[in-house]
Design an enzyme around this catalytic site. Structure first.
Site, PDB file in Angstrom:
ATOM      1  N   HIS A 238      -3.152  13.900  10.228  1.00 48.94           N
ATOM      2  CA  HIS A 238      -3.105  12.463  10.539  1.00 48.94           C
ATOM      3  C   HIS A 238      -3.341  12.211  12.028  1.00 48.94           C
ATOM      4  O   HIS A 238      -3.891  11.171  12.390  1.00 48.94           O
ATOM      5  CB  HIS A 238      -1.773  11.875  10.088  1.00 48.94           C
ATOM      6  CG  HIS A 238      -1.513  12.046   8.627  1.00 48.94           C
ATOM      7  ND1 HIS A 238      -2.330  11.503   7.652  1.00 48.94           N
ATOM      8  CD2 HIS A 238      -0.563  12.755   7.963  1.00 48.94           C
ATOM      9  CE1 HIS A 238      -1.882  11.842   6.465  1.00 48.94           C
ATOM     10  NE2 HIS A 238      -0.811  12.609   6.614  1.00 48.94           N
TER      11      HIS A 238
ATOM     12  N   ASP B 122       4.665 -16.721  15.025  1.00 45.24           N
ATOM     13  CA  ASP B 122       4.282 -18.131  15.155  1.00 45.24           C
ATOM     14  C   ASP B 122       5.361 -18.957  14.441  1.00 45.24           C
ATOM     15  O   ASP B 122       6.410 -18.420  14.034  1.00 45.24           O
ATOM     16  CB  ASP B 122       2.864 -18.378  14.626  1.00 45.24           C
ATOM     17  CG  ASP B 122       2.760 -18.280  13.109  1.00 45.24           C
ATOM     18  OD1 ASP B 122       3.761 -17.894  12.455  1.00 45.24           O
ATOM     19  OD2 ASP B 122       1.677 -18.583  12.566  1.00 45.24           O
TER      20      ASP B 122
ATOM     21  N   THR C 107       1.134 -15.255   6.704  1.00 43.41           N
ATOM     22  CA  THR C 107       0.642 -14.168   5.849  1.00 43.41           C
ATOM     23  C   THR C 107       0.779 -12.801   6.510  1.00 43.41           C
ATOM     24  O   THR C 107       0.688 -11.776   5.837  1.00 43.41           O
ATOM     25  CB  THR C 107      -0.851 -14.356   5.551  1.00 43.41           C
ATOM     26  OG1 THR C 107      -1.552 -14.389   6.808  1.00 43.41           O
ATOM     27  CG2 THR C 107      -1.114 -15.644   4.773  1.00 43.41           C
TER      28      THR C 107
ATOM     29  N   CYS D   5       3.821 -13.755  10.992  1.00 46.09           N
ATOM     30  CA  CYS D   5       3.227 -15.086  10.836  1.00 46.09           C
ATOM     31  C   CYS D   5       3.326 -15.423   9.348  1.00 46.09           C
ATOM     32  O   CYS D   5       4.080 -14.768   8.622  1.00 46.09           O
ATOM     33  CB  CYS D   5       1.808 -15.177  11.407  1.00 46.09           C
ATOM     34  SG  CYS D   5       0.506 -14.319  10.525  1.00 46.09           S
TER      35      CYS D   5
HETATM   36  C1  RB5 Z   1      -0.011 -20.955  10.032  1.00 46.86           C
HETATM   37  O1  RB5 Z   1      -0.096 -22.071   9.207  1.00 46.86           O
HETATM   38  C2  RB5 Z   1      -0.690 -19.763   9.360  1.00 46.86           C
HETATM   39  O2  RB5 Z   1      -2.060 -19.955   9.312  1.00 46.86           O
HETATM   40  C3  RB5 Z   1      -0.335 -18.481  10.076  1.00 46.86           C
HETATM   41  O3  RB5 Z   1       1.039 -18.326  10.117  1.00 46.86           O
HETATM   42  C4  RB5 Z   1      -0.879 -17.203   9.479  1.00 46.86           C
HETATM   43  O4  RB5 Z   1      -0.612 -17.122   8.128  1.00 46.86           O
HETATM   44  C5  RB5 Z   1      -2.257 -16.859   9.833  1.00 46.86           C
HETATM   45  O5  RB5 Z   1      -2.787 -15.812   9.476  1.00 46.86           O
END
Ligand code: RB5
Length: 144
Positions: free
Chosen positions: A136, A11, A70, A68
């Protein structure tokens, strides 16, 4: 022999790190399937997690890399696909174990959590580490 194809997506929060990871993949000789996003404009991470998961599940790409902010949202999205084992990794140890124990087929990184150098090292470790199989394999089979 043709190069291994790796799909990559992020993202907006993951976009700058995705660019660096994409460049590193190309430098290492992989064929990169970039699924966006390709700029800083705000987008929704599930769209990119789902799109990448489909490419890995279909076999079009052998492995995937997702980023993304996090790493949490985009890994939740990708893991909705039953053929995807997306591992959110914060260091080289989790990247290594995600391959050895979980046969992860998608590496997920959080651009706001993990520095670029650790992310790059984690990428290389993820790509270079084989699945251990054995006990595994039984557990991975139970993931469905
Ligand atoms: C975007 O602001 C943020 O929410 C996204 O990149 C991510 O961290 C979502 O889990």
């Amino acid at each position: 022999m043709s190069a291994i194809k790796i799909a990559i997506a992020s993202d907006h929060a993951g976009y700058p790190l995705k660019r660096e990871l994409d460049e590193e993949l190309q430098r290492l000789g992989y064929q990169v399937l970039n699924l966006g996003t390709d700029g800083p404009d705000s987008v929704d991470y599930p769209d990119f997690g789902h799109a990448l998961a489909e490419r890995v599940a279909s076999g079009e790409a052998e492995l995937g890399v997702l980023v993304c902010g996090t790493g949490i949202g985009i890994s939740i999205a990708a893991n909705r696909n039953p053929r995807v084992r997306a591992a959110l990794c914060h260091d080289t140890t989790s990247a290594r174990l995600s391959r050895q124990h979980n046969d992860a087929n998608v590496l997920v990184l959080g651009a706001r959590m993990t520095g670029a150098e650790v992310a790059m090292d984690s990428l290389r470790v993820f790509l270079d580490t084989p699945f251990e199989g054995g006990r595994h394999a039984r557990r991975v089979a139970k993931l469905g």
